[in-house]
Design an enzyme around this catalytic site. Structure first.
Site, PDB file in Angstrom:
ATOM      1  N   GLN A  56       0.781  -1.252   0.000  1.00  0.00           N
ATOM      2  CA  GLN A  56       0.000   0.000   0.000  1.00  0.00           C
ATOM      3  C   GLN A  56       0.807   1.295   0.000  1.00  0.00           C
ATOM      4  OE1 GLN A  56      -3.358   2.394   2.609  1.00  0.00           O
ATOM      5  NE2 GLN A  56      -3.042   0.286   3.138  1.00  0.00           N
ATOM      6  N   THR A  80      13.956  -9.282 -11.924  1.00  0.00           N
ATOM      7  CA  THR A  80      15.141  -8.427 -11.746  1.00  0.00           C
ATOM      8  C   THR A  80      16.273  -9.169 -11.035  1.00  0.00           C
ATOM      9  OG1 THR A  80      14.075  -7.537  -9.778  1.00  0.00           O
ATOM     10  CG2 THR A  80      13.914  -6.226 -11.770  1.00  0.00           C
ATOM     11  N   GLU A 117       1.238  -1.355   8.147  1.00  0.00           N
ATOM     12  CA  GLU A 117       0.455  -0.216   8.662  1.00  0.00           C
ATOM     13  C   GLU A 117       0.389  -0.123  10.191  1.00  0.00           C
ATOM     14  OE1 GLU A 117      -1.465   2.374   7.128  1.00  0.00           O
ATOM     15  OE2 GLU A 117      -1.715   2.960   9.208  1.00  0.00           O
ATOM     16  N   ASP A 176       0.610   3.793   6.023  1.00  0.00           N
ATOM     17  CA  ASP A 176       0.844   3.467   4.617  1.00  0.00           C
ATOM     18  C   ASP A 176       0.563   4.657   3.699  1.00  0.00           C
ATOM     19  OD1 ASP A 176       1.748   0.884   4.793  1.00  0.00           O
ATOM     20  OD2 ASP A 176      -0.236   0.009   4.773  1.00  0.00           O
ATOM     21  N   GLY A 184      -7.724  20.577  20.482  1.00  0.00           N
ATOM     22  CA  GLY A 184      -7.412  21.994  20.293  1.00  0.00           C
ATOM     23  C   GLY A 184      -7.807  22.762  21.542  1.00  0.00           C
ATOM     24  N   GLY A 185      -7.988  24.050  21.406  1.00  0.00           N
ATOM     25  CA  GLY A 185      -8.311  24.865  22.570  1.00  0.00           C
ATOM     26  C   GLY A 185      -9.796  24.874  22.921  1.00  0.00           C
TER      27      GLY A 185
HETATM   28  N1  CAO Z   1      11.937  -9.800  -9.645  1.00  0.00           N
HETATM   29  C1  CAO Z   1      12.612 -10.574  -8.779  1.00  0.00           C
HETATM   30  N2  CAO Z   1      12.538 -10.420  -7.437  1.00  0.00           N
HETATM   31  C2  CAO Z   1      11.729  -9.458  -6.978  1.00  0.00           C
HETATM   32  C3  CAO Z   1      10.984  -8.617  -7.825  1.00  0.00           C
HETATM   33  C4  CAO Z   1      11.116  -8.799  -9.227  1.00  0.00           C
HETATM   34  N3  CAO Z   1      10.447  -8.062 -10.093  1.00  0.00           N
HETATM   35  N4  CAO Z   1      10.276  -7.770  -7.076  1.00  0.00           N
HETATM   36  C5  CAO Z   1      10.556  -8.056  -5.798  1.00  0.00           C
HETATM   37  N5  CAO Z   1      11.427  -9.070  -5.734  1.00  0.00           N
HETATM   38  C6  CAO Z   1      11.997  -9.676  -4.533  1.00  0.00           C
HETATM   39  C7  CAO Z   1      12.768  -8.709  -3.700  1.00  0.00           C
HETATM   40  O1  CAO Z   1      14.027  -8.494  -4.250  1.00  0.00           O
HETATM   41  C8  CAO Z   1      12.807  -9.437  -2.370  1.00  0.00           C
HETATM   42  O2  CAO Z   1      13.792 -10.440  -2.431  1.00  0.00           O
HETATM   43  P1  CAO Z   1      14.933 -10.648  -1.308  1.00  0.00           P
HETATM   44  O3  CAO Z   1      14.230 -10.848  -0.015  1.00  0.00           O
HETATM   45  O4  CAO Z   1      15.627 -11.896  -1.779  1.00  0.00           O
HETATM   46  O5  CAO Z   1      15.810  -9.475  -1.301  1.00  0.00           O
HETATM   47  C9  CAO Z   1      11.472 -10.144  -2.343  1.00  0.00           C
HETATM   48  O6  CAO Z   1      10.967 -10.106  -3.679  1.00  0.00           O
HETATM   49  C10 CAO Z   1      10.345  -9.586  -1.479  1.00  0.00           C
HETATM   50  O7  CAO Z   1      10.563  -8.362  -0.962  1.00  0.00           O
HETATM   51  P2  CAO Z   1      10.068  -7.949   0.504  1.00  0.00           P
HETATM   52  O8  CAO Z   1      10.979  -8.550   1.532  1.00  0.00           O
HETATM   53  O9  CAO Z   1       9.970  -6.487   0.460  1.00  0.00           O
HETATM   54  O10 CAO Z   1       8.591  -8.584   0.639  1.00  0.00           O
HETATM   55  P3  CAO Z   1       7.836  -9.154   1.944  1.00  0.00           P
HETATM   56  O11 CAO Z   1       6.508  -9.587   1.441  1.00  0.00           O
HETATM   57  O12 CAO Z   1       8.625 -10.176   2.677  1.00  0.00           O
HETATM   58  O13 CAO Z   1       7.691  -7.880   2.889  1.00  0.00           O
HETATM   59  C11 CAO Z   1       6.940  -5.663   3.521  1.00  0.00           C
HETATM   60  C12 CAO Z   1       6.675  -6.926   2.671  1.00  0.00           C
HETATM   61  C13 CAO Z   1       5.892  -4.650   3.131  1.00  0.00           C
HETATM   62  C14 CAO Z   1       6.802  -6.021   4.998  1.00  0.00           C
HETATM   63  C15 CAO Z   1       8.353  -5.143   3.231  1.00  0.00           C
HETATM   64  O14 CAO Z   1       8.486  -4.956   1.854  1.00  0.00           O
HETATM   65  C16 CAO Z   1       8.672  -3.837   3.953  1.00  0.00           C
HETATM   66  O15 CAO Z   1       8.927  -3.794   5.155  1.00  0.00           O
HETATM   67  N6  CAO Z   1       8.672  -2.720   3.185  1.00  0.00           N
HETATM   68  C17 CAO Z   1       9.048  -1.415   3.709  1.00  0.00           C
HETATM   69  C18 CAO Z   1       7.965  -0.824   4.542  1.00  0.00           C
HETATM   70  C19 CAO Z   1       6.650  -0.700   3.801  1.00  0.00           C
HETATM   71  O16 CAO Z   1       6.548  -0.100   2.771  1.00  0.00           O
HETATM   72  N7  CAO Z   1       5.608  -1.238   4.405  1.00  0.00           N
HETATM   73  C20 CAO Z   1       4.273  -0.967   3.935  1.00  0.00           C
HETATM   74  C21 CAO Z   1       3.613  -2.129   3.456  1.00  0.00           C
HETATM   75  S1  CAO Z   1       1.911  -1.778   3.192  1.00  0.00           S
HETATM   76  O17 CAO Z   1       1.206  -2.159   4.646  1.00  0.00           O
END
Ligand code: CAO
Length: 414
Positions: free
Chosen positions: A16, A73, A138, A167, A245-246
């Site tokens: 998000q 990627t 979030e 978010d 507020g006030g």
């Molecule tokens: N091709 C290949 N790999 C890809 C890719 C693509 N197009 N897009 C993403 N990936 C990979 C990433 O490189 C990552 O790999 P590694 O762990 O090996 O480095 C993996 O997919 C997933 O990434 P992630 O760790 O960000 O995903 P997650 O689901 O485990 O975590 C979240 C999700 C939101 C907790 C985490 O991304 C985070 O803390 N983000 C920052 C804070 C944030 O924005 N939070 C808001 C979320 S909305 O509530």
């Protein structure tokens, strides 16, 4: 034309926080190219699905006006394509867990080498410090940014808000950072790094609570329900529905509250409009009574005052109360349910609530762009299907020929 026409964004955001940012920039006219993992895409495409095998509302409502390209990627050929995308884009935005882009081989130093004009924008859970490596969603941000400790009633546990301040709030902060960096680039010719931590974003929105923390050391917070009959601890407490507020404010019941969970209204009993309010609720006696006719005299009896106001509001619907009190300059607002908001004609007219058509799910409602620019019209277009624009982006943006595209597909790179 639109404000951000000509700006191209390489959108690596998911879930998000990041998508709300790039969606706003797309509404302002930027060409937003969403890069997603082949076969999977943004995880929210399949989360909280209401219709089997169709992109969820979670996804569609956060990814309007974008193009979708699938790209692995982590594959060497994928990295080569990604590098070429970086060369052609003005901004890269991402909100992966800390270090994900570095692990793919794209550190800030490397990205600058590829394109010194690019702006590299990220949302992270925390800034540098003890929690910088943590993943954050979030409600974690609301808890760690001061939102939860200051929300709820004094005698209850911390509560998170329905508004997605962690978010979408941080997405808004990031969007401002990006356009500011684009503006600075006009002068310097250089891109820069833009980072917004969700903890910081929530704390920024809790600014008044840090104000109150400091006031607390100089005496009780007189606008809080704890004053004067309760006690204060060492930290800014939860204030229930006090106005902050006030002027004293509270949520009171209206006609029908027994069966309608949203039959309530917020009323601010500000001093300037108090006489009219007192007369309206049948308390003309308060006007001459020194126990009631000054804000200082009323302060210890705020609960009693709102009980009396509530006795009157319970005889009217929230809309009738609004009609009666607005002419008296008493600030008030009915508690509107999301159902009521979704049906509100004025929000439809301004494009704040829009109906969007989607080839697989049919029509659905969304929140449109809440920021209105007089010279940059917004047309809300449906979110892309996974990889819908892969061919056109590889061909038109990167100039790849049909053979190269076919081979990237055969190798599972796109
Ligand atoms: N091709 C290949 N790999 C890809 C890719 C693509 N197009 N897009 C993403 N990936 C990979 C990433 O490189 C990552 O790999 P590694 O762990 O090996 O480095 C993996 O997919 C997933 O990434 P992630 O760790 O960000 O995903 P997650 O689901 O485990 O975590 C979240 C999700 C939101 C907790 C985490 O991304 C985070 O803390 N983000 C920052 C804070 C944030 O924005 N939070 C808001 C979320 S909305 O509530």
């Amino acid at each position: 034309m639109k404000a951000l026409d000509g700006v191209r964004i390489l959108d690596m955001t998911h879930v998000q926080s990041g998508p709300t940012c790039t969606q706003l920039l797309a509404w302002f006219g930027a060409d937003v190219i969403k890069v997603e993992r082949p076969g999977k895409g943004d995880a929210t495409r399949s989360q909280l699905r209401d219709i089997p095998d169709v992109d969820s509302l979670y996804f569609t409502m956060l990814n309007h006006n974008k193009r979708s390209v699938t790209l692995n990627t982590k594959h060497d050929d994928g990295k080569a394509i990604f590098t070429r995308l970086l060369e052609t884009c003005d901004v890269i935005a991402e909100n992966f867990a800390p270090g994900a882009l570095d692990r793919m081989g794209f550190s800030w130093e490397r990205i600058q080498e590829i394109n010194p004009r690019i702006i590299y924008a990220s949302v992270k859970g925390f800034g540098p410090g003890p929690y910088e490596d943590c993943k954050v969603y979030e409600n974690v941000a609301q808890c760690t940014g001061g939102g939860a400790s200051t929300t709820g009633f004094p005698d209850g546990p911390p509560v998170v808000a329905g508004a997605q301040i962690g978010d979408s709030g941080t997405g808004l902060h990031l969007a401002l950072g990006i356009v500011t960096a684009l503006f600075q680039r006009e002068q310097t010719g250089r891109g820069q790094r833009v980072v917004c931590a969700m903890q910081d974003g929530v704390l920024n929105l809790c600014r008044v609570k840090l104000r109150d923390q400091q006031r607390l050391s100089h005496g009780p917070l007189k606008e809080y329900p704890q004053y004067p009959n309760g006690t204060f601890g060492k930290a800014t407490p939860r204030a229930g529905n006090a106005s902050g507020g006030g002027q004293p404010g509270w949520i009171v019941k209206c006609k029908g509250w027994e069966t309608d969970p949203d039959a309530y209204i917020y009323i601010i009993a500000q001093a300037a409009a108090f006489d009219g309010l007192a007369r309206m609720i049948g308390h003309e006696d308060w006007l001459e009574d020194p126990e009631w006719n000054t804000p200082a005299a009323r302060l210890p009896k705020i609960d009693q005052m709102f009980s009396e106001i509530e006795r009157w509001t319970q005889t009217k619907t929230k809309f009738e109360v609004m009609e009666k009190l607005n002419p008296l300059n008493v600030p008030c607002g009915p508690v509107l349910s999301i159902k009521e908001l979704s049906q509100e004609p004025s929000l439809r007219q301004t494009g704040t609530v829009v109906e969007v058509d989607h080839p697989e799910r049919g029509s659905y409602l969304s929140v449109g762009n809440p920021i209105k620019l007089s010279d940059s019209p917004v047309e809300v277009k449906r979110s892309p299907l996974l990889g819908e624009h892969t061919d056109e982006i590889l061909r038109d943006v990167l100039g790849m020929d049909e053979d190269a595209i076919a081979s990237a597909k055969a190798d599972g790179v796109v």
